[in-house]
Write a protein that holds these residues in place. Structure first.
Motif, PDB file in Angstrom:
ATOM      1  N   LEU A 174       0.947 -24.222 -23.287  1.00 43.52           N
ATOM      2  CA  LEU A 174       1.248 -23.538 -22.027  1.00 43.52           C
ATOM      3  C   LEU A 174       1.698 -22.104 -22.273  1.00 43.52           C
ATOM      4  O   LEU A 174       1.272 -21.165 -21.583  1.00 43.52           O
ATOM      5  CB  LEU A 174       2.332 -24.305 -21.257  1.00 43.52           C
ATOM      6  N   LEU A 175       2.566 -21.916 -23.275  1.00 43.20           N
ATOM      7  CA  LEU A 175       3.034 -20.567 -23.602  1.00 43.20           C
ATOM      8  C   LEU A 175       1.884 -19.686 -24.087  1.00 43.20           C
ATOM      9  O   LEU A 175       1.783 -18.513 -23.712  1.00 43.20           O
ATOM     10  CB  LEU A 175       4.137 -20.636 -24.661  1.00 43.20           C
ATOM     11  N   HIS A 176       1.015 -20.258 -24.921  1.00 44.61           N
ATOM     12  CA  HIS A 176      -0.118 -19.484 -25.436  1.00 44.61           C
ATOM     13  C   HIS A 176      -1.070 -19.099 -24.304  1.00 44.61           C
ATOM     14  O   HIS A 176      -1.549 -17.953 -24.247  1.00 44.61           O
ATOM     15  CB  HIS A 176      -0.851 -20.305 -26.491  1.00 44.61           C
ATOM     16  N   LEU A 177      -1.328 -20.049 -23.409  1.00 44.91           N
ATOM     17  CA  LEU A 177      -2.215 -19.771 -22.278  1.00 44.91           C
ATOM     18  C   LEU A 177      -1.615 -18.705 -21.369  1.00 44.91           C
ATOM     19  O   LEU A 177      -2.321 -17.805 -20.888  1.00 44.91           O
ATOM     20  CB  LEU A 177      -2.460 -21.069 -21.502  1.00 44.91           C
ATOM     21  N   ALA A 178      -0.295 -18.781 -21.142  1.00 48.00           N
ATOM     22  CA  ALA A 178       0.369 -17.791 -20.291  1.00 48.00           C
ATOM     23  C   ALA A 178       0.309 -16.405 -20.923  1.00 48.00           C
ATOM     24  O   ALA A 178       0.094 -15.396 -20.238  1.00 48.00           O
ATOM     25  CB  ALA A 178       1.825 -18.205 -20.054  1.00 48.00           C
ATOM     26  N   ARG A 179       0.487 -16.329 -22.257  1.00 43.51           N
ATOM     27  CA  ARG A 179       0.418 -15.028 -22.939  1.00 43.51           C
ATOM     28  C   ARG A 179      -0.978 -14.434 -22.856  1.00 43.51           C
ATOM     29  O   ARG A 179      -1.138 -13.224 -22.657  1.00 43.51           O
ATOM     30  CB  ARG A 179       0.834 -15.181 -24.409  1.00 43.51           C
ATOM     31  N   MET A 180      -1.989 -15.277 -22.986  1.00 43.92           N
ATOM     32  CA  MET A 180      -3.363 -14.779 -22.887  1.00 43.92           C
ATOM     33  C   MET A 180      -3.659 -14.255 -21.495  1.00 43.92           C
ATOM     34  O   MET A 180      -4.267 -13.191 -21.321  1.00 43.92           O
ATOM     35  CB  MET A 180      -4.357 -15.895 -23.252  1.00 43.92           C
ATOM     36  N   GLU A 181      -3.246 -14.987 -20.467  1.00 40.08           N
ATOM     37  CA  GLU A 181      -3.540 -14.573 -19.094  1.00 40.08           C
ATOM     38  C   GLU A 181      -2.750 -13.339 -18.684  1.00 40.08           C
ATOM     39  O   GLU A 181      -3.170 -12.598 -17.793  1.00 40.08           O
ATOM     40  CB  GLU A 181      -3.267 -15.732 -18.135  1.00 40.08           C
ATOM     41  N   SER A 182      -1.606 -13.099 -19.312  1.00 40.74           N
ATOM     42  CA  SER A 182      -0.819 -11.907 -18.999  1.00 40.74           C
ATOM     43  C   SER A 182      -1.208 -10.718 -19.861  1.00 40.74           C
ATOM     44  O   SER A 182      -0.695  -9.615 -19.669  1.00 40.74           O
ATOM     45  CB  SER A 182       0.675 -12.202 -19.181  1.00 40.74           C
ATOM     46  N   GLY A 183      -2.118 -10.933 -20.822  1.00 37.93           N
ATOM     47  CA  GLY A 183      -2.586  -9.843 -21.675  1.00 37.93           C
ATOM     48  C   GLY A 183      -1.681  -9.539 -22.850  1.00 37.93           C
ATOM     49  O   GLY A 183      -1.819  -8.492 -23.482  1.00 37.93           O
TER      50      GLY A 183
END
Length: 493
Positions: free
Chosen positions: A324-333
Motif C-alpha cells: 500500500l505504501l509503495h503504491l501510494a508513493r508511485m501514485e503521488s510521484g
C-alpha cells in the motif's frame, strides 16, 4: 449589481455598443464639419475656376447684354447650392447687374451694407479685396465674418477669392460665398440619420444579445446546478449538450468528469472495504490464536503450530502495508526511477532463482525462449525486477502441479517484448479488464490462495506506466494466462 453571467454579458455588450457608437458619434461631430467644409470648398473652387475661365474669355464683351444674359444663366447653375457668386473689379465694385444680384437671393442686410450713395455696390473694406488683387494666380480662402461684411447675418461665411487675369494683369476677382451654417445643417442632417440608425441598431443589437446571452448562459447555469447536486453525492446527473461549440465541449468534459468522479468514488469505497477486509481477516485470526494460547484453550502441544500461523498472518499484514505504501508513493510521484542499461536475460534468470523453492515444490517446468543470447534494455532494473517477480510468482501460484511456465523475449523495432505465460486456470473474458484494480481477484478459484494482497498487478501496472511502456494480458478460461510488457532497447551496451 450583476450577479449572473447572463446579466453581466448583457451589460457588457450594451456597454460595448454604447462606447462604440459614442466614439463614432464624437468623431463624426468633430470631423464631419471639416469634411463638409472641404467638400464645399472643393466645389466652390471648381465652380470659381469655371466662372473665371468663362469670364476671362469674354472680358471684352462684359458690357454686351447677350454675354451678361449668358453669364446670368451660368450663375443660376449654382443657386441650388446656396453659393453666391460676385464679380469684383480692382476697385472693389461689384460688376454684375442689380437684377442678377437680387436674383441670387443675397441677404438684404449685406446688400445695404455694400450699396453706396450712387446706388452702386462696393466691398466696403479694402481688406476685402486688396489681397486677391495683388495675387497672380493664387486662390484666397477666408472663414468668418469677412471683415464685418457678414456680421449682421449672425453667422460665419466661407469665401473663396479667385483673381481674374487679362493680358497678364489682374483686372478683378471672382468671389464665391456660402454661409457655414449651411454646411453645419448638412452635418446635422447626417448626424440625425446617424443617431436614428444608431438607435435602431442598438435596439436590435440588444435584442439579439439578449437571446444570445440567454443561450450562452443557460448551459453554464445547468452545469452549476448539476455541480451542486454532484457535490451532494448524486452522480447520476448529466448535462444535455446541444451546441457543438466550446460550451458543448465544456459540457462533454463535465459529463466525463462526473463519470470519472463516480468511478473514483466507487473505487474509494471499494478500496476502503477491501483494505478493511484484508486487515480484518488476519487481525481476527491473530487475535483469536493469541487469546486461545493465553487462556489455555489451545494446548501447549499446538502452540508452535498456531504461532506459525500468527507469524504468517503478520508477514501478510507487513506485505500488505508495504504494498500500500509503495503504491501510494508511485501514485503521488515520490518514486524516482533510475534508468540504466542492463541485460534482461540475466535478470530473468535471477528472478527464476529467487522463486526456485516454489517452482520445485510444484514441479513446474520452466521454458525460456530468448531472442538473443544477450539482450540489453534501458530502464530501472529494480522496477523491472519487481514486475518480473510478481508475474512469475502469479504464474507459479496458479499453474497446477507439473505445469509449465514459458518466458520469452522478442525484439520489435526499438522495443523488447517480455512475455510470461502459464497453463493455469486462466481468467474469464468478463473479468480480464478488472485485474489491474486494487484488491481485485478474478474469481474464486484464483482467490483460494490467501498469501497475496491483491495489489501485485496494480503495482505492476503503475511501474510499467512510470517506465512509459505498455503491458497487456491474454487469457481464457482453463487455457492459461499470458502477460506481455515492453521495455526500451538499449542503443549502446
Amino acid at each position: 449589481m450583476f450577479k449572473s453571467i447572463f446579466q453581466k454579458l448583457l451589460a457588457a455588450f450594451a456597454f460595448i455598443l454604447f462606447v462604440g457608437f459614442s466614439i463614432t458619434g464624437v468623431m463624426m461631430y468633430f470631423f464631419l464639419t471639416d469634411y463638409m467644409l472641404e467638400e464645399k470648398d472643393g466645389l466652390m473652387q471648381k465652380s470659381g475656376v469655371y466662372v473665371k475661365r468663362s469670364f476671362e474669355k469674354n472680358v471684352d464683351n462684359i458690357d454686351n447684354p447677350l454675354f451678361m444674359s449668358a453669364f446670368t444663366d451660368l450663375l443660376r447653375i449654382f443657386e441650388n447650392e446656396q453659393i453666391y457668386i460676385w464679380i469684383i473689379d480692382i476697385n472693389g465694385q461689384v460688376r454684375i447687374t442689380k437684377d442678377l444680384w437680387v436674383r441670387q437671393g443675397i441677404p438684404l442686410e449685406i446688400l445695404e451694407k455694400m450699396r453706396n450713395e450712387g446706388g452702386n455696390y462696393f466691398l466696403p473694406d479694402k481688406r476685402q479685396y486688396e489681397k486677391v488683387m495683388q495675387a497672380t494666380d493664387a486662390t484666397i480662402r477666408e472663414e468668418g465674418y469677412f471683415y464685418g461684411l457678414f456680421e449682421l447675418t449672425g453667422m460665419p461665411w466661407l469665401t473663396i477669392q479667385i483673381p481674374l487675369i487679362y493680358n497678364d494683369k489682374t483686372i478683378g476677382a471672382v468671389y464665391l460665398n456660402t454661409p457655414i451654417p449651411e454646411v453645419q445643417r448638412a452635418r446635422a442632417m447626417v448626424l440625425k440619420f446617424f443617431l436614428l440608425s444608431t438607435g435602431i441598431s442598438t435596439i436590435i443589437s440588444i435584442i439579439l444579445v439578449y437571446f444570445f446571452s440567454r443561450k450562452l448562459s443557460r448551459p453554464i447555469k445547468q452545469i452549476t446546478d448539476v455541480a451542486w447536486q454532484i457535490a451532494d453525492g448524486d452522480f447520476s446527473k448529466r448535462i444535455n449538450t446541444i451546441s457543438k461549440d466550446e460550451i458543448g465541449d465544456l459540457a462533454d468534459s463535465f459529463n466525463r468528469m462526473v463519470l470519472e468522479l463516480k468511478n473514483l468514488e466507487e473505487m474509494r469505497r471499494g478500496f476502503i472495504a477491501n483494505v478493511s477486509h484484508e486487515l480484518k481477516t488476519p487481525m481476527t485470526s491473530i487475535k483469536g490464536f493469541v487469546e486461545g494460547i493465553l487462556d489455555g484453550t489451545i494446548p501447549a502441544a499446538k502452540h508452535e503450530k498456531y504461532l506459525s500461523i500468527v507469524r504468517d498472518e503478520t508477514t501478510r499484514l507487513t506485505r500488505l502495508v508495504n504494498d500500500l505504501l509503495h503504491l501510494a508513493r508511485m501514485e503521488s510521484g515520490d518514486v524516482k526511477l533510475e534508468y540504466k542499461n542492463f541485460e534482461i536475460n540475466e535478470l530473468i534468470r535471477i528472478c527464476i532463482i529467487k522463486l526456485e523453492a516454489m517452482i520445485i515444490k510444484k514441479n513446474i517446468e520452466i521454458e525460456a525462449n530468448f531472442c538473443a543470447e544477450k539482450t540489453f534494455v534501458r530502464a530501472d532494473s529494480d522496477a523491472v525486477e519487481r514486475v518480473l517477480l510478481n508475474l512469475l510468482h502469479n504464474a507459479a501460484k496458479f499453474t497446477p502441479e507439473k505445469g509449465k511456465i514459458r518466458i520469452s523475449t522478442e525484439e520489435q523495432d526499438n522495443l523488447i517484448r517480455i512475455s510470461v505465460e502459464d497453463n493455469g486456470v486462466g481468467i474469464s473474458t468478463d473479468e480480464i479488464n478488472r485485474i489491474w484494480e486494487r484488491f481485485y481477484k478474478a474469481d474464486k478459484s484464483r482467490g483460494k490462495d490467501t498469501s497475496g494482497t491483491g495489489l501485485g498487478l496494480a503495482i505492476i501496472k503503475n511501474l510499467i506506466n512510470e517506465l512509459n511502456q505498455e503491458i497487456w494480458v491474454e487469457s481464457s478460461r482453463d487455457r492459461g494466462t499470458k502477460f506481455t510488457f515492453t521495455l526500451s532497447k538499449a542503443l549502446i551496451h
